[in-house]
Design an enzyme around this catalytic site. Sequence first.
Site, PDB file in Angstrom:
ATOM      1  N   SER A  65      29.673  80.962 -13.903  1.00  0.00           N
ATOM      2  CA  SER A  65      30.479  80.174 -13.658  1.00  0.00           C
ATOM      3  C   SER A  65      31.285  81.007 -12.341  1.00  0.00           C
ATOM      4  CB  SER A  65      31.283  79.160 -14.595  1.00  0.00           C
ATOM      5  OG  SER A  65      31.957  80.086 -15.429  1.00  0.00           O
ATOM      6  N   ASN A 123      38.876  81.877 -23.258  1.00  0.00           N
ATOM      7  CA  ASN A 123      39.249  80.207 -24.325  1.00  0.00           C
ATOM      8  C   ASN A 123      40.248  79.621 -23.803  1.00  0.00           C
ATOM      9  OD1 ASN A 123      36.678  80.186 -25.250  1.00  0.00           O
ATOM     10  ND2 ASN A 123      37.132  80.208 -27.082  1.00  0.00           N
ATOM     11  N   THR A 135      43.851  35.469   1.297  1.00  0.00           N
ATOM     12  CA  THR A 135      43.309  34.535  -0.581  1.00  0.00           C
ATOM     13  C   THR A 135      42.007  34.451   0.468  1.00  0.00           C
ATOM     14  OG1 THR A 135      44.039  32.822  -1.002  1.00  0.00           O
ATOM     15  CG2 THR A 135      45.582  33.922  -1.229  1.00  0.00           C
ATOM     16  N   HIS A 136      41.426  35.084  -0.872  1.00  0.00           N
ATOM     17  CA  HIS A 136      39.573  34.199  -1.395  1.00  0.00           C
ATOM     18  C   HIS A 136      39.145  35.435   0.815  1.00  0.00           C
ATOM     19  CE1 HIS A 136      40.364  32.286  -4.535  1.00  0.00           C
ATOM     20  NE2 HIS A 136      41.096  31.959  -3.934  1.00  0.00           N
ATOM     21  N   SER A 165      27.759  55.438  18.681  1.00  0.00           N
ATOM     22  CA  SER A 165      26.394  55.591  18.374  1.00  0.00           C
ATOM     23  C   SER A 165      25.081  56.238  18.956  1.00  0.00           C
ATOM     24  CB  SER A 165      26.016  54.155  18.039  1.00  0.00           C
ATOM     25  OG  SER A 165      24.233  53.501  18.346  1.00  0.00           O
ATOM     26  N   LYS A 207      28.850  50.859  21.086  1.00  0.00           N
ATOM     27  CA  LYS A 207      29.297  51.023  20.373  1.00  0.00           C
ATOM     28  C   LYS A 207      30.511  51.702  19.892  1.00  0.00           C
ATOM     29  CE  LYS A 207      28.429  49.499  16.577  1.00  0.00           C
ATOM     30  NZ  LYS A 207      27.390  48.944  15.396  1.00  0.00           N
ATOM     31  N   ASN A 263      32.367  53.503  16.375  1.00  0.00           N
ATOM     32  CA  ASN A 263      32.227  52.595  14.637  1.00  0.00           C
ATOM     33  C   ASN A 263      33.335  53.500  13.658  1.00  0.00           C
ATOM     34  OD1 ASN A 263      30.057  50.998  14.935  1.00  0.00           O
ATOM     35  ND2 ASN A 263      28.738  53.773  15.141  1.00  0.00           N
ATOM     36  N   GLU A 283      35.434  53.959   6.486  1.00  0.00           N
ATOM     37  CA  GLU A 283      33.966  54.229   5.665  1.00  0.00           C
ATOM     38  C   GLU A 283      33.481  55.117   4.594  1.00  0.00           C
ATOM     39  OE1 GLU A 283      30.789  51.828   8.895  1.00  0.00           O
ATOM     40  OE2 GLU A 283      31.481  53.482   9.692  1.00  0.00           O
ATOM     41  N   TYR A 329      37.064  75.044 -28.522  1.00  0.00           N
ATOM     42  CA  TYR A 329      36.538  75.312 -26.957  1.00  0.00           C
ATOM     43  C   TYR A 329      34.224  75.266 -27.704  1.00  0.00           C
ATOM     44  CZ  TYR A 329      34.289  77.905 -23.195  1.00  0.00           C
ATOM     45  OH  TYR A 329      33.337  77.513 -22.215  1.00  0.00           O
ATOM     46  N   GLN A 356      32.650  74.632 -20.023  1.00  0.00           N
ATOM     47  CA  GLN A 356      32.612  74.630 -17.970  1.00  0.00           C
ATOM     48  C   GLN A 356      32.008  74.018 -16.999  1.00  0.00           C
ATOM     49  OE1 GLN A 356      31.261  79.188 -18.582  1.00  0.00           O
ATOM     50  NE2 GLN A 356      28.924  78.192 -16.849  1.00  0.00           N
TER      51      GLN A 356
HETATM   52  N1  ARG Z   1      33.748  80.071 -17.983  1.00  0.00           N
HETATM   53  C1  ARG Z   1      33.453  80.102 -19.018  1.00  0.00           C
HETATM   54  C2  ARG Z   1      34.512  78.675 -18.307  1.00  0.00           C
HETATM   55  O1  ARG Z   1      34.550  78.144 -17.866  1.00  0.00           O
HETATM   56  C3  ARG Z   1      35.394  80.567 -19.542  1.00  0.00           C
HETATM   57  C4  ARG Z   1      35.488  80.872 -21.222  1.00  0.00           C
HETATM   58  C5  ARG Z   1      34.957  80.916 -21.647  1.00  0.00           C
HETATM   59  N2  ARG Z   1      34.977  81.043 -23.690  1.00  0.00           N
HETATM   60  C6  ARG Z   1      33.952  81.467 -24.014  1.00  0.00           C
HETATM   61  N3  ARG Z   1      34.549  81.610 -25.161  1.00  0.00           N
HETATM   62  N4  ARG Z   1      32.333  81.232 -23.704  1.00  0.00           N
HETATM   63  O2  ARG Z   1      35.077  77.179 -19.506  1.00  0.00           O
END
Ligand code: ARG
Length: 464
Positions: free
Chosen positions: A23, A111, A156-157, A278, A284, A286, A291, A318, A323
């Site tokens: 991650s 965790n 309204t509407h 545009s 134009k 815009n 939007e 956990y 993640q």
């Molecule tokens: N990268 C993990 C997450 O974002 C961190 C926690 C990982 N914990 C584990 N027991 N593998 O959740």
Amino acid sequence: MKKMWDGRFNEASSELLEEFNASIFFDKELFKEDIAGSKAHAKMLGECGILDADDVAKIRAGLDQVLGEIERGEFAFSVSQEDIHMAVEGRLSQIIGKELGGRLHTARSRNDQVALDFRAYCQNRTKELASLVRELISVLASIASEHKDTLMPGFTHLQHAQPISLAFHLLAYAFAFKRDYERLLSSYERNNLSPLGSAALAGTPYPTRRELVASELGFMGITPNAMDSVSDRDFALELLFNISLIFTHASRLCEELILWSSQEFGYISISDAFSTGSSIMPQKKNPDVAELIRGKTGRVYGNLIALLTVMKGLPMAYNKDMQEDKEGVFDSVRTASTSLVILREMLKTTTWRKENMLKACKMGHLSATDLADYLVSAYNEPFRLAHNITGRLVALAESRGKDLSELSLEELKSVDPRFDEGALSALSLEASKEARKSSGGTSNESVEKQLVLINDFLARAREF
Ligand code: ARG
């Protein structure tokens, strides 16, 4: 590459697993919170006699060095580090040595570490978003204060209904955004507890004092149950919901700005600085900003639904599914920060075309209700009958190509001879607006009170 957890493994990880499992390329966004959490944790370990004071000082100095390296862009992130927690700890160990670096993780787990980092991140962003919402409300209120006498049709509407002031209309949004601010504040207060020290799921045998970490990091207290602490992502869901509702409101406002800037309405001109052209049609201009905000509402809702779905059905405690909690939150936070700023700046430079709003008020017989009310109050006419007489006058006005408010006294008398000068004043658009003096109404007197409420709120709603 050697893993911090590979003691029981005989074979190296597959490269496919490394990529899939990591991650680091997104959770590096949490580096500040991660390092602050580790510094506080080390300090607590020292104060509880679990680590030597000297070691704590070296660990904390080492963490500051890592922070500096990341901030200066000198830190080389790589997939083998897996996540921000191990990347920081790995670099710390290079700086202060494995022996000492390895002591930092005493009495905690990734965790509770990720629960802390992500919660602190959400808390910090909640504060920042609240102040952007506050600034948006302040811009709406200041435009409103200039337009108490700017008449426009209330709908309204999407059909012309009754005359209102532009101030009244903009204040409707100011109050919606005020609730958004209050929701951010209430989420902030509810979630202001530190989960660190919950360890993997069941607490720790070390003589720790979780309160020390909590107060060092500015939390109000500690979460009460370790298993809940490492499994809870309500704080992130609340933030995603709070952002979603901000976008519901912003998207409605943007929809109106889009309509109002069209040739059909012509109520506003969005400044050149916030409009686009545009590539084919030279004439134009815009309203792309409005939007895009309306469009970005889709991804913001998507991020909320995605995390709700990740969390449903997870057994305690956990699970790696969690993640998947981060990218949507990072995306919604970024989307909200940029959108709130650009919406605010666009509103500041928008031109409000009073003359066209007034012209629009003369289409659709906006004062019909007022004329019926006048028949009731002046001649004690039952409302149903008054409604009918007024309806006949609307038909007369239409047949003459006029608005009801433009009929002469003679024309009124041709339908009902009782009509007098008072009826003519009841028909005036200005009088119709001013008659609505009930609390929360569109008269200047009522709008004045609403402005006081918003300004009081703005004065009190300091940074939290
Ligand atoms: N990268 C993990 C997450 O974002 C961190 C926690 C990982 N914990 C584990 N027991 N593998 O959740």
